[in-house]
Design a protein around this motif. Structure first.
Motif, PDB file in Angstrom:
ATOM      1  N   CYS A  78      12.035   3.989   6.327  1.00 21.45           N
ATOM      2  CA  CYS A  78      11.319   5.198   6.735  1.00 21.45           C
ATOM      3  C   CYS A  78      10.557   5.820   5.569  1.00 21.45           C
ATOM      4  O   CYS A  78       9.651   6.623   5.769  1.00 21.45           O
ATOM      5  CB  CYS A  78      12.289   6.215   7.324  1.00 21.45           C
ATOM      6  N   GLY A  79      10.963   5.472   4.346  1.00 18.12           N
ATOM      7  CA  GLY A  79      10.272   5.989   3.175  1.00 18.12           C
ATOM      8  C   GLY A  79      10.642   7.407   2.790  1.00 18.12           C
ATOM      9  O   GLY A  79      10.024   7.987   1.896  1.00 18.12           O
ATOM     10  N   ARG A  80      11.655   7.982   3.432  1.00 17.30           N
ATOM     11  CA  ARG A  80      12.024   9.362   3.126  1.00 17.30           C
ATOM     12  C   ARG A  80      12.503   9.519   1.683  1.00 17.30           C
ATOM     13  O   ARG A  80      12.237  10.530   1.031  1.00 17.30           O
ATOM     14  CB  ARG A  80      13.088   9.860   4.096  1.00 17.30           C
ATOM     15  N   CYS A  81      13.182   8.501   1.159  1.00 16.97           N
ATOM     16  CA  CYS A  81      13.667   8.574  -0.220  1.00 16.97           C
ATOM     17  C   CYS A  81      12.496   8.576  -1.203  1.00 16.97           C
ATOM     18  O   CYS A  81      12.517   9.287  -2.213  1.00 16.97           O
ATOM     19  CB  CYS A  81      14.614   7.413  -0.521  1.00 16.97           C
ATOM     20  N   ILE A  82      11.462   7.798  -0.885  1.00 16.66           N
ATOM     21  CA  ILE A  82      10.284   7.732  -1.750  1.00 16.66           C
ATOM     22  C   ILE A  82       9.545   9.067  -1.732  1.00 16.66           C
ATOM     23  O   ILE A  82       9.168   9.620  -2.768  1.00 16.66           O
ATOM     24  CB  ILE A  82       9.349   6.591  -1.312  1.00 16.66           C
ATOM     25  N   LYS A  83       9.360   9.615  -0.530  1.00 15.19           N
ATOM     26  CA  LYS A  83       8.643  10.888  -0.402  1.00 15.19           C
ATOM     27  C   LYS A  83       9.427  12.039  -1.021  1.00 15.19           C
ATOM     28  O   LYS A  83       8.842  12.997  -1.542  1.00 15.19           O
ATOM     29  CB  LYS A  83       8.377  11.175   1.071  1.00 15.19           C
ATOM     30  N   CYS A 126      11.490  11.992  -3.645  1.00 11.77           N
ATOM     31  CA  CYS A 126      11.674  11.956  -5.102  1.00 11.77           C
ATOM     32  C   CYS A 126      10.618  12.828  -5.774  1.00 11.77           C
ATOM     33  O   CYS A 126       9.417  12.519  -5.718  1.00 11.77           O
ATOM     34  CB  CYS A 126      11.577  10.531  -5.616  1.00 11.77           C
ATOM     35  N   PRO A 127      11.015  13.922  -6.423  1.00 12.27           N
ATOM     36  CA  PRO A 127      10.033  14.844  -7.014  1.00 12.27           C
ATOM     37  C   PRO A 127       9.298  14.253  -8.209  1.00 12.27           C
ATOM     38  O   PRO A 127       8.241  14.760  -8.588  1.00 12.27           O
ATOM     39  CB  PRO A 127      10.880  16.046  -7.426  1.00 12.27           C
ATOM     40  N   ALA A 128       9.847  13.200  -8.790  1.00 12.70           N
ATOM     41  CA  ALA A 128       9.224  12.599  -9.970  1.00 12.70           C
ATOM     42  C   ALA A 128       8.454  11.327  -9.637  1.00 12.70           C
ATOM     43  O   ALA A 128       7.874  10.708 -10.523  1.00 12.70           O
ATOM     44  CB  ALA A 128      10.281  12.302 -11.029  1.00 12.70           C
ATOM     45  N   GLY A 129       8.474  10.929  -8.368  1.00  8.29           N
ATOM     46  CA  GLY A 129       7.789   9.692  -7.994  1.00  8.29           C
ATOM     47  C   GLY A 129       8.399   8.469  -8.647  1.00  8.29           C
ATOM     48  O   GLY A 129       7.705   7.490  -8.937  1.00  8.29           O
ATOM     49  N   ALA A 130       9.719   8.497  -8.868  1.00  8.76           N
ATOM     50  CA  ALA A 130      10.380   7.397  -9.571  1.00  8.76           C
ATOM     51  C   ALA A 130      10.665   6.204  -8.668  1.00  8.76           C
ATOM     52  O   ALA A 130      10.903   5.100  -9.159  1.00  8.76           O
ATOM     53  CB  ALA A 130      11.695   7.892 -10.192  1.00  8.76           C
ATOM     54  N   ILE A 131      10.648   6.416  -7.339  1.00 10.32           N
ATOM     55  CA  ILE A 131      10.987   5.349  -6.397  1.00 10.32           C
ATOM     56  C   ILE A 131       9.712   4.789  -5.788  1.00 10.32           C
ATOM     57  O   ILE A 131       8.819   5.528  -5.386  1.00 10.32           O
ATOM     58  CB  ILE A 131      11.911   5.861  -5.281  1.00 10.32           C
ATOM     59  N   SER A 132       9.653   3.476  -5.732  1.00 13.46           N
ATOM     60  CA  SER A 132       8.534   2.787  -5.092  1.00 13.46           C
ATOM     61  C   SER A 132       9.085   1.589  -4.346  1.00 13.46           C
ATOM     62  O   SER A 132      10.261   1.227  -4.518  1.00 13.46           O
ATOM     63  CB  SER A 132       7.514   2.329  -6.134  1.00 13.46           C
ATOM     64  N   PRO A 133       8.287   0.945  -3.517  1.00 16.68           N
ATOM     65  CA  PRO A 133       8.773  -0.257  -2.832  1.00 16.68           C
ATOM     66  C   PRO A 133       9.231  -1.351  -3.794  1.00 16.68           C
ATOM     67  O   PRO A 133       9.976  -2.251  -3.405  1.00 16.68           O
ATOM     68  CB  PRO A 133       7.545  -0.710  -2.019  1.00 16.68           C
ATOM     69  N   GLY A 177      11.044  -0.736  -6.487  1.00 17.93           N
ATOM     70  CA  GLY A 177      12.275  -0.349  -7.153  1.00 17.93           C
ATOM     71  C   GLY A 177      12.190   1.040  -7.729  1.00 17.93           C
ATOM     72  O   GLY A 177      11.348   1.848  -7.336  1.00 17.93           O
ATOM     73  N   VAL A 178      13.057   1.320  -8.703  1.00 22.99           N
ATOM     74  CA  VAL A 178      13.138   2.644  -9.321  1.00 22.99           C
ATOM     75  C   VAL A 178      12.759   2.556 -10.791  1.00 22.99           C
ATOM     76  O   VAL A 178      13.243   1.685 -11.516  1.00 22.99           O
ATOM     77  CB  VAL A 178      14.560   3.229  -9.190  1.00 22.99           C
ATOM     78  N   GLU A 179      11.870   3.454 -11.205  1.00 23.44           N
ATOM     79  CA  GLU A 179      11.542   3.588 -12.630  1.00 23.44           C
ATOM     80  C   GLU A 179      12.518   4.603 -13.205  1.00 23.44           C
ATOM     81  O   GLU A 179      12.340   5.817 -13.073  1.00 23.44           O
ATOM     82  CB  GLU A 179      10.102   4.048 -12.808  1.00 23.44           C
ATOM     83  N   VAL A 180      13.577   4.088 -13.837  1.00 24.24           N
ATOM     84  CA  VAL A 180      14.701   4.924 -14.257  1.00 24.24           C
ATOM     85  C   VAL A 180      14.263   6.082 -15.143  1.00 24.24           C
ATOM     86  O   VAL A 180      14.735   7.217 -14.999  1.00 24.24           O
ATOM     87  CB  VAL A 180      15.754   4.061 -14.985  1.00 24.24           C
ATOM     88  N   PHE A 181      13.346   5.820 -16.060  1.00 24.38           N
ATOM     89  CA  PHE A 181      12.986   6.857 -17.031  1.00 24.38           C
ATOM     90  C   PHE A 181      12.126   7.965 -16.434  1.00 24.38           C
ATOM     91  O   PHE A 181      11.849   8.957 -17.105  1.00 24.38           O
ATOM     92  CB  PHE A 181      12.299   6.223 -18.244  1.00 24.38           C
ATOM     93  N   ARG A 182      11.700   7.810 -15.181  1.00 30.41           N
ATOM     94  CA  ARG A 182      10.994   8.892 -14.506  1.00 30.41           C
ATOM     95  C   ARG A 182      11.954   9.766 -13.705  1.00 30.41           C
ATOM     96  O   ARG A 182      11.584  10.865 -13.278  1.00 30.41           O
ATOM     97  CB  ARG A 182       9.915   8.322 -13.582  1.00 30.41           C
ATOM     98  N   CYS A 183      13.155   9.284 -13.475  1.00 32.55           N
ATOM     99  CA  CYS A 183      14.155  10.032 -12.709  1.00 32.55           C
ATOM    100  C   CYS A 183      14.454  11.359 -13.409  1.00 32.55           C
ATOM    101  O   CYS A 183      14.622  11.409 -14.634  1.00 32.55           O
ATOM    102  CB  CYS A 183      15.426   9.196 -12.580  1.00 32.55           C
ATOM    103  N   ARG A 184      14.564  12.434 -12.628  1.00 29.33           N
ATOM    104  CA  ARG A 184      14.780  13.762 -13.209  1.00 29.33           C
ATOM    105  C   ARG A 184      16.124  13.899 -13.903  1.00 29.33           C
ATOM    106  O   ARG A 184      16.315  14.795 -14.734  1.00 29.33           O
ATOM    107  CB  ARG A 184      14.664  14.831 -12.117  1.00 29.33           C
ATOM    108  N   SER A 213      19.515  14.518  -6.616  1.00 33.96           N
ATOM    109  CA  SER A 213      20.127  13.454  -5.809  1.00 33.96           C
ATOM    110  C   SER A 213      19.405  13.302  -4.482  1.00 33.96           C
ATOM    111  O   SER A 213      19.991  12.857  -3.493  1.00 33.96           O
ATOM    112  CB  SER A 213      21.613  13.765  -5.554  1.00 33.96           C
ATOM    113  N   ARG A 214      18.135  13.658  -4.447  1.00 30.18           N
ATOM    114  CA  ARG A 214      17.422  13.666  -3.171  1.00 30.18           C
ATOM    115  C   ARG A 214      17.236  12.260  -2.606  1.00 30.18           C
ATOM    116  O   ARG A 214      17.092  12.098  -1.390  1.00 30.18           O
ATOM    117  CB  ARG A 214      16.077  14.377  -3.332  1.00 30.18           C
ATOM    118  N   CYS A 215      17.249  11.235  -3.459  1.00 31.41           N
ATOM    119  CA  CYS A 215      17.161   9.868  -2.950  1.00 31.41           C
ATOM    120  C   CYS A 215      18.395   9.522  -2.126  1.00 31.41           C
ATOM    121  O   CYS A 215      18.363   8.616  -1.290  1.00 31.41           O
ATOM    122  CB  CYS A 215      16.989   8.864  -4.085  1.00 31.41           C
ATOM    123  N   VAL A 216      19.492  10.260  -2.343  1.00 28.35           N
ATOM    124  CA  VAL A 216      20.728  10.082  -1.571  1.00 28.35           C
ATOM    125  C   VAL A 216      20.734  11.005  -0.360  1.00 28.35           C
ATOM    126  O   VAL A 216      20.917  10.577   0.775  1.00 28.35           O
ATOM    127  CB  VAL A 216      21.972  10.343  -2.450  1.00 28.35           C
TER     128      VAL A 216
END
Length: 249
Positions: free
Chosen positions: A172-177, A179-186, A188-195, A238-241
């Motif tokens: 559904c892409g809700r986790c991607i939308k 993420c306030p830092a845009g760290a999640i993409s199809p 994977g996750v860019e760890v260093f962008r995670c808040r 923890s919004r990706c969760v």
């Protein structure tokens, strides 16, 4: 050794033994790079209560660290017991078991993928394991063994209700939308962008951090201070969760 009794005594209901040849070629390589004689992986976990995600960041961090450290202690004891029974074994460490691959941070053993291969759930777009009962709220630990369990004492699957609705990611892409830092993409996750990570490693220092992670000797030197860093850090997001449709299955 009766591993089913061991996990029962530890109060752990979510576990599985996964034979290395059943993993993807990539994960087989990761496991054997970590422990060359590996033949199987015992993976197990505990849920993070949904209420923890509605508490303060500091309280949530304390709850999650407490669960993670309990799992790590269980893994250490299990590896010791297996070795005492003549089975080569090594626990997968809690702190700094990471590497850089294709510019991204990954675990030295991808426990989420091992757990998925063992039937404990599926991997979602948020890169988390989605468990049939606990959704994305599962913390994992594991032990790699040099040989499988004897046929007369198999490890039974965890007490998952196979009749529970499957939490397959619906993309559904809700986790991607969310993420306030845009760290999640199809991809994977860019760890260093995670808040949660970025305050510790500001943008200009990311190349240095990646270089350090790529030097395993330096990581081993840093390992003793990793628990202190973890205890002083705070899970800021923890919004990706919580935005996952199966947050509370």
């Amino acid at each position: 050794m009766d591993l089913n009794a061991y996990f029962h005594d530890e109060g752990i209901e979510i576990f599985a033994e996964v034979e290395v040849p059943t993993l993807t070629e990539k994960d087989q390589a990761y496991v054997r790079d970590f422990f060359p004689p590996a033949q199987s992986v015992i993976v197990f976990g505990r849920e993070v209560p949904a209420s923890a995600y509605h508490s303060t960041p500091r309280e949530q961090t304390e709850v999650m660290l407490g669960i993670a450290e309990t799992l790590n202690d269980t893994a250490i004891r299990l590896a010791e017991l297996l070795r005492s029974d003549g089975i080569p074994a090594e626990h997968i460490p809690l702190y700094l078991p990471v590497r850089i691959e294709e510019g991204r941070v990954r675990g030295v053993v991808r426990l989420k993928h091992v757990a998925a291969a063992g039937g404990l759930g599926t991997i979602g777009m948020n890169t988390l394991l989605l468990h049939p009962v606990h959704g994305p709220r599962l913390l994992l630990s594991g032990v790699v063994m040099g040989k499988g369990l004897p046929a007369e004492s198999p490890i039974h699957p965890s007490e998952i209700s196979i009749e529970s609705p499957s939490p397959l990611c619906i993309h559904c892409g809700r986790c991607i939308k969310a993420c306030p830092a845009g760290a999640i993409s199809p991809d994977g996750v860019e760890v260093f962008r995670c808040r949660t990570i970025s305050p510790w490693v500001p943008g200009p220092f990311v190349p240095i951090a990646k270089w350090l992670i790529g030097r395993q000797m330096l990581l081993r030197c840093m390992a003793p201070i990793a628990p202190f860093i973890a205890k002083t850090a705070t899970i800021r997001c923890s919004r990706c969760v919580t935005e996952c449709p199966v947050f509370e299955v």
